[in-house]
Design an enzyme around this catalytic site. Structure first.
Site, PDB file in Angstrom:
ATOM      1  N   ARG A  30       0.852  -1.206   0.000  1.00 20.60           N
ATOM      2  CA  ARG A  30       0.000   0.000   0.000  1.00 20.60           C
ATOM      3  C   ARG A  30       0.885   1.254   0.000  1.00 20.60           C
ATOM      4  O   ARG A  30       0.604   2.223  -0.707  1.00 20.60           O
ATOM      5  CB  ARG A  30      -0.922   0.007   1.231  1.00 20.60           C
ATOM      6  CG  ARG A  30      -1.742   1.297   1.330  1.00 20.60           C
ATOM      7  CD  ARG A  30      -2.744   1.300   2.470  1.00 20.60           C
ATOM      8  NE  ARG A  30      -3.518   2.544   2.460  1.00 20.60           N
ATOM      9  CZ  ARG A  30      -4.529   2.799   3.263  1.00 20.60           C
ATOM     10  NH1 ARG A  30      -4.912   1.912   4.161  1.00 20.60           N
ATOM     11  NH2 ARG A  30      -5.175   3.947   3.187  1.00 20.60           N
ATOM     12  N   HIS A  75     -16.478   4.312  -5.082  1.00 12.87           N
ATOM     13  CA  HIS A  75     -15.618   5.468  -4.788  1.00 12.87           C
ATOM     14  C   HIS A  75     -15.747   6.533  -5.886  1.00 12.87           C
ATOM     15  O   HIS A  75     -14.760   7.188  -6.239  1.00 12.87           O
ATOM     16  CB  HIS A  75     -14.138   5.049  -4.614  1.00 12.87           C
ATOM     17  CG  HIS A  75     -13.896   4.261  -3.362  1.00 12.87           C
ATOM     18  ND1 HIS A  75     -12.657   3.822  -2.980  1.00 12.87           N
ATOM     19  CD2 HIS A  75     -14.743   3.826  -2.388  1.00 12.87           C
ATOM     20  CE1 HIS A  75     -12.744   3.148  -1.834  1.00 12.87           C
ATOM     21  NE2 HIS A  75     -14.011   3.134  -1.454  1.00 12.87           N
ATOM     22  N   TYR A 129     -14.638  10.441  -2.265  1.00 12.67           N
ATOM     23  CA  TYR A 129     -13.531   9.954  -3.104  1.00 12.67           C
ATOM     24  C   TYR A 129     -13.389  10.734  -4.408  1.00 12.67           C
ATOM     25  O   TYR A 129     -12.368  10.625  -5.087  1.00 12.67           O
ATOM     26  CB  TYR A 129     -13.679   8.455  -3.389  1.00 12.67           C
ATOM     27  CG  TYR A 129     -13.054   7.616  -2.302  1.00 12.67           C
ATOM     28  CD1 TYR A 129     -11.698   7.293  -2.342  1.00 12.67           C
ATOM     29  CD2 TYR A 129     -13.790   7.182  -1.219  1.00 12.67           C
ATOM     30  CE1 TYR A 129     -11.106   6.548  -1.342  1.00 12.67           C
ATOM     31  CE2 TYR A 129     -13.204   6.431  -0.207  1.00 12.67           C
ATOM     32  CZ  TYR A 129     -11.866   6.118  -0.279  1.00 12.67           C
ATOM     33  OH  TYR A 129     -11.279   5.392   0.718  1.00 12.67           O
ATOM     34  N   CYS A 139     -19.148  -1.352  -0.187  1.00 11.30           N
ATOM     35  CA  CYS A 139     -18.205  -0.345   0.321  1.00 11.30           C
ATOM     36  C   CYS A 139     -18.812   0.348   1.529  1.00 11.30           C
ATOM     37  O   CYS A 139     -20.018   0.563   1.577  1.00 11.30           O
ATOM     38  CB  CYS A 139     -17.924   0.676  -0.770  1.00 11.30           C
ATOM     39  SG  CYS A 139     -16.994   2.118  -0.225  1.00 11.30           S
ATOM     40  N   ASP A 140     -17.952   0.723   2.482  1.00 12.97           N
ATOM     41  CA  ASP A 140     -18.473   1.359   3.695  1.00 12.97           C
ATOM     42  C   ASP A 140     -18.483   2.882   3.635  1.00 12.97           C
ATOM     43  O   ASP A 140     -18.949   3.530   4.560  1.00 12.97           O
ATOM     44  CB  ASP A 140     -17.688   0.890   4.921  1.00 12.97           C
ATOM     45  CG  ASP A 140     -16.239   1.358   4.881  1.00 12.97           C
ATOM     46  OD1 ASP A 140     -15.851   2.059   3.932  1.00 12.97           O
ATOM     47  OD2 ASP A 140     -15.513   1.010   5.818  1.00 12.97           O
TER      48      ASP A 140
END
Ligand code: NAD
Ligand code: G6P
Ligand code: MN
Length: 444
Positions: free
Chosen positions: A96, A202, A267, A172-173
């Site tokens: 990441r 997103h 996002y 997705c949260d």
């Protein structure tokens, strides 16, 4: 409750920083979603064992009737399970960090799921996700996978293409978290509200936020967001709380300004304000470093304390209350509740003027047979064009993965709104190939 069916759940990515929060949340919801078995599965034995042993103590103290194990053996993990909650991270935080820092070297957004970082992460995730779906189907053919492993947009497209008939739901949260903020702004509870929403994962917009009586709150929320973004006076969350997240909630104000008719997903900042994002990024200390020094430290040191003391008394894991939507989703399938939730599904007309075969994020009614997407009508050309560009990036990544195509991945990077030119895209691609050796298929 006595007569309620009890379920067997495996959490894949057992060593995830989210695992203890999810387990605590499950234990808090046993009256709604009773468990007979709980298993953790990970491919990193040592990482998982730290959390696995601590949770063993927690379960013995709080729910001794639930049969509990943690394992790295796929057969043991996936045999006799009704649900797999999946949150794996192929390459872990080490990768990441590279996803975030390599693009920044080129003055490009460095983010876990958006732009080149998300593309790199997608190329790593697809193989592991497909392998896990196959394992699940081999050992428990009726099992459902509730997946929130990222990058969810690319993972969902890969599932659509490679495993179209598998029982995988991608969720997705972020919209859940943002709806909690919206409900706070208008003095309601999320459960009081029903939304209309369209977009990609997103990458989307709310077009309506109503209560059950049909009163529309979007204008009131919009007035608030125009001033404050989604920042709230009182803390409404345990997640998305670090300073960098607060900055993101605030930035929604500038996202709204671009089209004040709809409420934006946070996002979108990576696509609409990439220059701002790059200016405000630290190329030597990214979000991965914040998470390693923050959430990961907290979760793993709590686990170690529990194991050392032999009890969870006095050092409890924090409950991931925000994740109750996972239980809502499992219940919807298990008990045919027809819960209305945002899911990442194949469009097939849900957005009337968008491609049928695009994986979109829209409200769905969820029951025993899975999700039924709700029609969101036609969308305006600005959003439609942005979405078409982004969904094509996601499709090209999946095609590049399947075909081992350098050309297609270069096109994907070139098309991403976060990347300024084909030259930058190529330099970045060559760097990412080097960094992802052993994770990506070989590209020709
Ligand atoms: P983490 O690195 O702490 O945990 C991931 C775990 O997955 C690690 O223990 C790793 O060893 C394991 N893993 C990697 N590959 C595996 C494989 N093939 N099989 C089994 N286990 C494997 O990461 P985290 O920050 O806790 O996040 C976990 C995942 O959840 C990430 O993909 C993250 O992006 C995602 N996430 C998604 C949402 C959403 O909205 N969809 C929200 C939060 C987190
Ligand atoms: C949100 C997104 C997730 C993402 C997470 C990252 O919840 O919906 O998809 O993984 O943020 O959070 P982090 O705290 O790890 O940066
Ligand atoms: Mn997400």
């Amino acid at each position: 409750m006595e007569n309620m069916k009890k379920f067997s759940v495996v959490i894949a990515g057992g060593g995830s920083t989210y695992t203890p929060g999810i387990v605590m949340m499950l234990l808090d919801n046993l009256d709604r979603f009773p468990l007979r078995k709980l298993k953790l599965y990970d491919n990193d034995e040592q990482r998982q064992a730290v959390l696995g042993e601590a949770l063993d103590i927690v379960l013995k103290e709080k729910a001794p009737d639930i049969e509990y194990t943690f394992t790295t053996n796929p057969e043991e993990a996936f045999t006799d399970v009704d649900f797999c909650f999946a949150h794996i991270r192929t390459g872990k935080y080490e990768m990441r960090e590279k996803d975030e820092k390599i693009p920044l070297k080129y003055g490009v957004v460095g983010q876990e799921t958006c732009g080149p970082g998300g593309i790199a992460y997608g190329m790593r995730s697809i193989g592991d996700m497909i392998e896990m779906i196959d394992l699940m189907e081999k050992y428990s053919p009726d099992c459902w996978m509730l997946n929130y492993s990222n990058p969810a947009a690319i993972v969902a497209e890969a599932c659509r293409v490679l495993r179209p008939n598998s029982k995988v739901l991608n969720i997705c949260d972020m919209p859940v978290g943002t709806l909690r903020r919206m409900s706070h702004i208008i003095g309601k509870e999320p459960k009081d509200l029903e939304v209309r929403y369209f977009g990609l994962n997103h990458f989307g917009w709310w077009t309506s936020v109503k209560d059950k009586e049909g009163n529309e709150y979007l204008p009131q929320i919009r007035d608030y967001v125009a001033e404050n973004g989604y920042l709230t006076q009182k803390e409404v969350d345990t997640q998305h709380m670090d300073a960098s997240w607060q900055e993101t909630h605030k930035k929604a104000k500038d996202l709204l300004a671009v089209d004040p008719r709809f409420l934006p997903n946070t996002y979108l900042k990576y696509y609409l304000y990439p220059d701002y994002v790059v200016e405000h990024s630290n190329p030597s200390y990214s979000r991965a470093n914040e998470v390693i020094d923050g959430r990961e430290k907290t979760v793993f040191s709590t686990a170690k304390a529990i194991v050392e003391k032999g009890t969870a008394e006095g050092s409890e894991f924090e409950m991931g209350a925000h994740a109750t939507f996972v239980v809502d989703l499992a219940r919807a399938i298990a008990f045919n509740t027809h819960e209305r939730m945002l899911l990442i599904v194949e469009n097939n007309g849900a957005i009337a003027n968008f491609d049928d075969d695009a994986m979109v994020e829209v409200p769905c009614i969820v029951g025993t047979d899975g999700p039924e997407p709700l029609s969101q009508g036609k969308i305006p050309e600005f959003q439609r064009a942005l979405m078409y560009q982004q969904v094509t990036v996601e499709k090209l990544v999946v095609q590049a993965y399947i075909e081992g195509s350098y050309q297609k991945l270069w096109q994907a990077l070139t098309l991403s709104k976060t990347v300024s030119s084909a030259k930058v895209a190529k330099d970045l691609l060559d760097d990412l190939i080097e960094a992802n050796k052993g994770y990506w298929p070989e590209l020709k």
